[in-house]
Design a protein around this motif. Structure first.
Motif, PDB file in Angstrom:
ATOM      1  N   SER A  88      -8.659  -5.712  18.885  1.00 33.73           N
ATOM      2  CA  SER A  88      -7.664  -6.257  19.811  1.00 33.73           C
ATOM      3  C   SER A  88      -7.657  -5.447  21.111  1.00 33.73           C
ATOM      4  O   SER A  88      -8.186  -4.332  21.162  1.00 33.73           O
ATOM      5  N   PRO A  89      -7.002  -5.968  22.149  1.00 36.38           N
ATOM      6  CA  PRO A  89      -6.867  -5.192  23.390  1.00 36.38           C
ATOM      7  C   PRO A  89      -5.696  -4.220  23.350  1.00 36.38           C
ATOM      8  O   PRO A  89      -5.396  -3.577  24.357  1.00 36.38           O
ATOM      9  N   ASP A  90      -5.047  -4.085  22.180  1.00 32.60           N
ATOM     10  CA  ASP A  90      -3.838  -3.270  22.061  1.00 32.60           C
ATOM     11  C   ASP A  90      -4.111  -1.977  21.316  1.00 32.60           C
ATOM     12  O   ASP A  90      -4.892  -1.951  20.358  1.00 32.60           O
ATOM     13  N   ALA A  91      -3.445  -0.918  21.712  1.00 33.16           N
ATOM     14  CA  ALA A  91      -3.446   0.327  20.947  1.00 33.16           C
ATOM     15  C   ALA A  91      -2.416   0.188  19.836  1.00 33.16           C
ATOM     16  O   ALA A  91      -1.281  -0.234  20.065  1.00 33.16           O
ATOM     17  N   LEU A  92      -2.795   0.583  18.619  1.00 36.29           N
ATOM     18  CA  LEU A  92      -1.947   0.378  17.450  1.00 36.29           C
ATOM     19  C   LEU A  92      -1.448   1.717  16.925  1.00 36.29           C
ATOM     20  O   LEU A  92      -2.228   2.494  16.368  1.00 36.29           O
ATOM     21  N   PRO A  93      -0.140   2.002  17.056  1.00 36.52           N
ATOM     22  CA  PRO A  93       0.384   3.281  16.569  1.00 36.52           C
ATOM     23  C   PRO A  93       0.545   3.326  15.059  1.00 36.52           C
ATOM     24  O   PRO A  93       0.699   4.397  14.480  1.00 36.52           O
ATOM     25  N   TRP A  94       0.584   2.171  14.422  1.00 34.99           N
ATOM     26  CA  TRP A  94       0.721   2.113  12.968  1.00 34.99           C
ATOM     27  C   TRP A  94      -0.054   0.923  12.435  1.00 34.99           C
ATOM     28  O   TRP A  94      -0.483   0.044  13.170  1.00 34.99           O
ATOM     29  N   LEU A  95      -0.218   0.891  11.128  1.00 33.70           N
ATOM     30  CA  LEU A  95      -0.865  -0.205  10.427  1.00 33.70           C
ATOM     31  C   LEU A  95       0.079  -0.712   9.343  1.00 33.70           C
ATOM     32  O   LEU A  95       0.807   0.067   8.731  1.00 33.70           O
ATOM     33  N   TRP A  96       0.041  -2.014   9.112  1.00 35.65           N
ATOM     34  CA  TRP A  96       0.858  -2.606   8.058  1.00 35.65           C
ATOM     35  C   TRP A  96      -0.036  -3.132   6.938  1.00 35.65           C
ATOM     36  O   TRP A  96      -1.093  -3.710   7.194  1.00 35.65           O
ATOM     37  N   LEU A  97       0.407  -2.930   5.696  1.00 37.66           N
ATOM     38  CA  LEU A  97      -0.298  -3.442   4.524  1.00 37.66           C
ATOM     39  C   LEU A  97       0.646  -4.302   3.695  1.00 37.66           C
ATOM     40  O   LEU A  97       1.865  -4.109   3.716  1.00 37.66           O
ATOM     41  N   GLN A  98       0.054  -5.241   2.950  1.00 33.33           N
ATOM     42  CA  GLN A  98       0.819  -6.081   2.024  1.00 33.33           C
ATOM     43  C   GLN A  98       0.795  -5.454   0.636  1.00 33.33           C
ATOM     44  O   GLN A  98      -0.268  -5.089   0.131  1.00 33.33           O
ATOM     45  N   LEU A  99       1.968  -5.374   0.020  1.00 33.36           N
ATOM     46  CA  LEU A  99       2.103  -4.889  -1.356  1.00 33.36           C
ATOM     47  C   LEU A  99       2.698  -6.024  -2.199  1.00 33.36           C
ATOM     48  O   LEU A  99       3.855  -5.983  -2.618  1.00 33.36           O
ATOM     49  N   ASP A 100       1.901  -7.052  -2.428  1.00 36.91           N
ATOM     50  CA  ASP A 100       2.445  -8.267  -3.026  1.00 36.91           C
ATOM     51  C   ASP A 100       2.954  -8.064  -4.449  1.00 36.91           C
ATOM     52  O   ASP A 100       3.834  -8.802  -4.903  1.00 36.91           O
ATOM     53  N   ASP A 156       2.705   1.425  -7.832  1.00 33.76           N
ATOM     54  CA  ASP A 156       2.910   2.873  -7.753  1.00 33.76           C
ATOM     55  C   ASP A 156       1.865   3.390  -6.767  1.00 33.76           C
ATOM     56  O   ASP A 156       0.684   3.506  -7.106  1.00 33.76           O
ATOM     57  N   ILE A 157       2.300   3.653  -5.538  1.00 37.32           N
ATOM     58  CA  ILE A 157       1.384   4.195  -4.526  1.00 37.32           C
ATOM     59  C   ILE A 157       1.411   5.711  -4.673  1.00 37.32           C
ATOM     60  O   ILE A 157       2.407   6.374  -4.331  1.00 37.32           O
ATOM     61  N   THR A 158       0.330   6.280  -5.194  1.00 36.83           N
ATOM     62  CA  THR A 158       0.322   7.717  -5.488  1.00 36.83           C
ATOM     63  C   THR A 158      -0.285   8.555  -4.376  1.00 36.83           C
ATOM     64  O   THR A 158      -0.047   9.767  -4.323  1.00 36.83           O
ATOM     65  N   SER A 159      -1.036   7.907  -3.463  1.00 33.40           N
ATOM     66  CA  SER A 159      -1.680   8.703  -2.420  1.00 33.40           C
ATOM     67  C   SER A 159      -2.094   7.809  -1.267  1.00 33.40           C
ATOM     68  O   SER A 159      -2.661   6.734  -1.474  1.00 33.40           O
ATOM     69  N   VAL A 160      -1.807   8.280  -0.039  1.00 32.31           N
ATOM     70  CA  VAL A 160      -2.319   7.660   1.186  1.00 32.31           C
ATOM     71  C   VAL A 160      -2.760   8.810   2.085  1.00 32.31           C
ATOM     72  O   VAL A 160      -1.927   9.607   2.530  1.00 32.31           O
ATOM     73  N   THR A 161      -4.063   8.895   2.346  1.00 34.35           N
ATOM     74  CA  THR A 161      -4.577  10.058   3.074  1.00 34.35           C
ATOM     75  C   THR A 161      -5.549   9.657   4.166  1.00 34.35           C
ATOM     76  O   THR A 161      -6.200   8.598   4.096  1.00 34.35           O
ATOM     77  N   MET A 194      -6.552   5.447  -0.356  1.00 37.52           N
ATOM     78  CA  MET A 194      -5.336   5.188  -1.132  1.00 37.52           C
ATOM     79  C   MET A 194      -5.642   5.280  -2.619  1.00 37.52           C
ATOM     80  O   MET A 194      -6.769   5.042  -3.056  1.00 37.52           O
ATOM     81  N   GLU A 195      -4.617   5.611  -3.391  1.00 30.31           N
ATOM     82  CA  GLU A 195      -4.661   5.514  -4.841  1.00 30.31           C
ATOM     83  C   GLU A 195      -3.411   4.783  -5.287  1.00 30.31           C
ATOM     84  O   GLU A 195      -2.320   5.002  -4.748  1.00 30.31           O
ATOM     85  N   TRP A 196      -3.557   3.892  -6.254  1.00 24.66           N
ATOM     86  CA  TRP A 196      -2.417   3.084  -6.676  1.00 24.66           C
ATOM     87  C   TRP A 196      -2.612   2.629  -8.113  1.00 24.66           C
ATOM     88  O   TRP A 196      -3.694   2.726  -8.683  1.00 24.66           O
ATOM     89  N   ALA A 197      -1.540   2.091  -8.677  1.00 26.02           N
ATOM     90  CA  ALA A 197      -1.567   1.528 -10.024  1.00 26.02           C
ATOM     91  C   ALA A 197      -0.404   0.554 -10.157  1.00 26.02           C
ATOM     92  O   ALA A 197       0.564   0.602  -9.384  1.00 26.02           O
ATOM     93  N   PHE A 198      -0.499  -0.326 -11.138  1.00 22.15           N
ATOM     94  CA  PHE A 198       0.631  -1.216 -11.427  1.00 22.15           C
ATOM     95  C   PHE A 198       0.460  -1.808 -12.819  1.00 22.15           C
ATOM     96  O   PHE A 198      -0.650  -1.898 -13.347  1.00 22.15           O
ATOM     97  N   ASN A 199       1.580  -2.166 -13.424  1.00 23.48           N
ATOM     98  CA  ASN A 199       1.585  -2.875 -14.692  1.00 23.48           C
ATOM     99  C   ASN A 199       1.355  -4.354 -14.424  1.00 23.48           C
ATOM    100  O   ASN A 199       2.025  -4.951 -13.576  1.00 23.48           O
TER     101      ASN A 199
END
Length: 810
Positions: A88-100, A156-161, A194-199
């Motif tokens: 994009s032509p925009d600078a992005l200070p953050w990112l969004w993710l879906q956790l459905d 369960d989001i255990t890590s974002v690095t 990222m590291e994650w888990a779910f039932n």
């Protein structure tokens, strides 16, 4: 029929009420206003023709994921990296993710805003009681409530690095914001881990788009499972030129739009499982036997599906159990999502679909199903996959991926790139045989066509399902009905033709198609059926097949692997077909009007010759043909005397000459009239008199509000029939009432007219389409009235007298 005066210039003097009432000051409606007033302005990203602009852009997201399926715990653990490229032509200070997966948390917005007894959730719920009737809570709903209470769902989001350092992140319901150390500049890429888990949810219990299904009666101790894994990893939210971040909360109904990218995924599962997945298997030698690999090679050029995993192999696997794990590796290029399925119950067949000259000249059409699918799946699943690609490619482009798969499991119907989940199965009988109904057969073929079709729309033509569900479901429902009729026109398909939408379009619950998906009360009718009906109407009635098919193919070609909006679709269809359709989009997609055109009256007119010797004689005969006054007839019955007949002396000139007697003055006026005409006027007038044509004025009212072509079925006295289509533009100056003149030769006498004789337009009231009006055909059914059931109506004495200690009746 009334005969009226035709003036020299052929002006037809029709009664005022037959000419269409003019609209009064302040009530004018322009049904043909240009839609550009409500569509976004064209720009460098999306041009006025509906095509991507010369500066069009979209983001790219690549994933590298390793996942492990714990079957006994029904839990998935995973880790991976995300490579996000900012085009994009925009600078992005953050990112969004879906956790459905967070939709299944007890405090999710979906759960907290779920209305008791209301619409919105997939699956049965409750029936609200009234009066003496209790509220009914279905067993399925009780099961769902218990599953939600007994299990902890969600990520369960255990890590974002980033480069080994923790990244700040904030979870907002089904969304997560990652704050970058510094804004991501245009053209730059960031890679984080990222590291994650779910039932994993039990799909039958919670009515999800993915999950597991348990088979407790399988011969293996503890039973078996089928796992359908979708929305199983944190996925990047789309970022677009028209909305920025598409960070709408996931409420269950509105689906999603995503970014395209490349995937490398490893799934570690029990070593007796078969995995079906988005992408292409990279390590067949590690997960398939030599015989299975050879069958897969044979299937590429087979004329019919070939078993890769045979029924015997699947039966043996589901009776035993795993001895360890296997890791399946898949890669997928340029896809917007990734899903997979895993089970030891799967048998698997495949057949190569050829599309010469395409990027993928051989597409592997494949199906995976358990024994519960039976012969139904063996006969029809993969065949329906191949049929879908043949039909849809005519309307869009060659199938864009190397595989197309249909997988049976608990999900009734869902689509992802290269893989679909489809539910219909056979019925197990007491003698051990498996059979299926015609409805189940239609259901399987129909759902496979529909879900494979979704790989074109929206998995490739990447519209936003959450905002404009009709852009994929409506287009796809239209095309799946086309494919269904080409499969077998005699099968009872779930129809989405204009006539099928009448109950919805006249109902008080109808909403505009352009309503956002989570706000729609009847998604099936609103986002599937009504848009499909609109496209059938455009193709078969308004535009014509050749131009419609060309325009739809151009839309698909332009927006392949891109993200279109409604404006892009509307503009492309108009430009490519060469048709101004703003009236159609406005009425059908933005309003709740319906089609109901009434044919109120027809006037037959004949040309007056102006010759008194001809016209006055005709008028005398018309007077004679009128019904005699009732009183005169009764006088005759009573044989009452008539004075002038009994007294001849009282008669005069007027007893021998009536008002239709021709005088010299009449003949002089006729001569003067002819002499007053210019040569061309006299030529036209004398020709009209000689031809003595039949002039018909048809008067229509638009009772439903939706302007539409007026399609007429015309029947003539000589037995001939004609069909006439009057374009919708006839309503452009008065959308409420119009009159139309039809002219036929002297011997062509019109005796019957029917609006929309073939039920093309979805006209809600066909009885006001007939002129003359017809006797309405119907039926009457006798019934036996039953006494109302009340608590006081129970025979408690009888019930008590027949009771025995074990609670059973004698």
């Amino acid at each position: 029929m009334r005969t009226l005066l035709l003036l020299a210039a052929l002006f037809l003097a029709v009664p005022a009420h037959a000419q269409g009432v003019q609209q009064t000051k302040g009530d004018y409606q322009d049904k043909f206003r240009q839609l550009d007033e409500v569509l976004p302005d064209p720009n460098t990203y999306r041009n006025a023709s509906g095509a991507p602009g010369h500066e069009y852009w979209q983001q790219k997201v690549d994933y590298d994921i390793k996942a492990t399926l714990d079957e006994p715990k029904r839990r998935l653990t995973a880790k991976g990296t995300v490579r996000y490229t900012n085009n994009s032509p925009d600078a992005l200070p953050w990112l969004w993710l879906q956790l459905d997966q967070n939709i299944f948390k007890r405090d999710s917005m979906a759960e907290l805003t779920d209305v008791f007894g209301g619409a919105g959730r997939r699956g049965p719920k409750v029936t609200l009681g009234s009066g003496n009737e209790p509220t009914k809570l279905s067993m399925e709903e009780l099961r769902r409530q218990q599953a939600m209470a007994d299990n902890s769902y969600g990520y369960d989001i255990t890590s974002v690095t980033l480069n080994g350092a923790a990244l700040p992140h904030t979870i907002v319901g089904t969304l997560m914001r990652i704050d970058l150390p510094e804004p991501l500049a245009p053209g730059e890429t960031v890679e984080f881990a990222m590291e994650w888990a779910f039932n994993i949810v039990e799909e039958d219990a919670v009515f999800a788009r993915s999950g597991y299904e348990h088979f407790p009666d399988d011969p293996r101790k503890g039973g078996n499972d089928i796992f359908l894994l979708a929305q199983w990893f944190p996925r990047m939210v789309a970022y677009s030129d028209y909305e920025g971040w598409h960070n709408k909360e996931f409420l269950g109904r509105g689906e999603f739009t995503l970014e395209f990218g490349d995937y490398a995924v490893e799934m570690t599962v029990p070593n007796d499982h078969i995995v079906a997945s988005t992408g292409v298997l990279q390590n067949p030698e590690a997960v398939l036997t030599a015989a299975q690999r050879q069958r897969l090679e044979t299937a590429k050029d087979a004329a019919a599906p070939v078993f890769i995993v045979t029924p015997a192999e699947a039966a043996a696997a589901e009776a035993k159990g795993p001895t360890g794990t296997k890791t399946w590796r898949f890669v997928a290029a340029n896809v917007r999502d990734f899903a997979w399925a895993s089970s030891r119950k799967f048998m698997w067949d495949a057949q190569g679909h050829k599309q010469p000259g395409a990027e993928h000249e051989t597409v592997m059409a494949m199906s995976f199903w358990p024994k519960e699918g039976g012969e139904l799946w063996r006969k029809y699943s993969t065949a329906a996959v191949v049929h879908t690609m043949k039909v849809y490619s005519r309307f869009s482009f060659d199938y864009p991926y190397p595989t197309a798969q249909s997988v049976n499991g608990p999900v009734g119907g869902m689509e992802y790139p290269m893989i679909t989940f489809n539910g219909p199965r056979t019925t197990l009988n007491k003698d051990g045989t498996r059979t299926y109904s015609l409805a189940t057969k239609v259901g399987l073929v129909g759902v496979v066509i529909h879900e494979i079709g979704h790989i074109y729309f929206p998995m490739t033509v990447n519209s936003d399902e959450r905002q404009w569900t009709w852009m994929d479901e409506g287009i796809n429902s239209f095309l799946d009905s086309v494919a269904g009729y080409e499969w077998d026109p005699d099968m009872p398909w779930t129809r989405s033709l204009p006539r099928d939408m009448i109950p919805y379009m006249v109902s008080s619950s109808q909403q505009p198609i352009m309503t956002q998906s989570d706000s729609v009360t009847d998604l099936g009718a609103n986002a599937y059926g009504k848009p499909s009906a609109a496209f059938h109407l455009l193709r078969d009635t308004i535009i014509g097949r050749e131009r419609f098919d060309f325009a739809l193919k151009e839309y698909a070609r332009r927006w392949k692997f891109k993200r279109p909006t409604p404006a892009d679709f509307f503009r492309t269809m108009e430009e490519a077909s060469g048709t101004d359709l703003d009236w159609f989009w406005r009425g059908w997609f933005y309003t709740t009007d319906h089609v109901d055109i009434s044919l109120d009256s027809i006037y037959r007119l004949k040309v007056d010759t102006r010759n008194p010797d001809v016209d006055l004689a005709r008028r005398r005969q018309e007077r004679a043909d009128e019904p005699e006054a009732v009183g005169i007839g009764l006088n005759e019955q009573q044989r009452l005397p008539i004075w002038v007949l009994e007294n001849p002396g009282v008669t005069d000139f007027y007893d021998a000459n009536d008002e239709f007697t021709v005088t010299p003055k009449d003949r002089k006026s006729y001569t003067e009239f002819l002499d007053s005409l210019a040569p061309w006027e006299r030529t036209a007038f004398e020709r009209a008199v000689k031809e003595d044509a039949n002039y018909y004025v048809l008067n229509f009212t638009n009772k439903g509000g939706l302007v539409m072509p007026i399609i007429l079925g015309l029947t003539f006295k000589d037995g001939s029939k004609e069909k006439l289509s009057i374009p919708a533009e006839i309503w452009r100056r008065n959308p409420r009432e119009v009159a139309k003149l039809l002219v036929y030769p002297k011997g062509k006498e019109l005796i019957e007219v029917v609006i929309d004789p073939e039920w093309e337009t979805g006209d809600a009231d066909i009885e006001n389409n007939h002129y003359p009006r017809r006797i309405i055909p119907s039926r009457i059914e006798a019934f036996k009235e039953e006494a109302p059931k009340t608590r006081t109506g129970r025979d408690l004495m009888g019930e008590a007298a027949n009771a025995v200690p074990d609670g059973k009746k004698k």
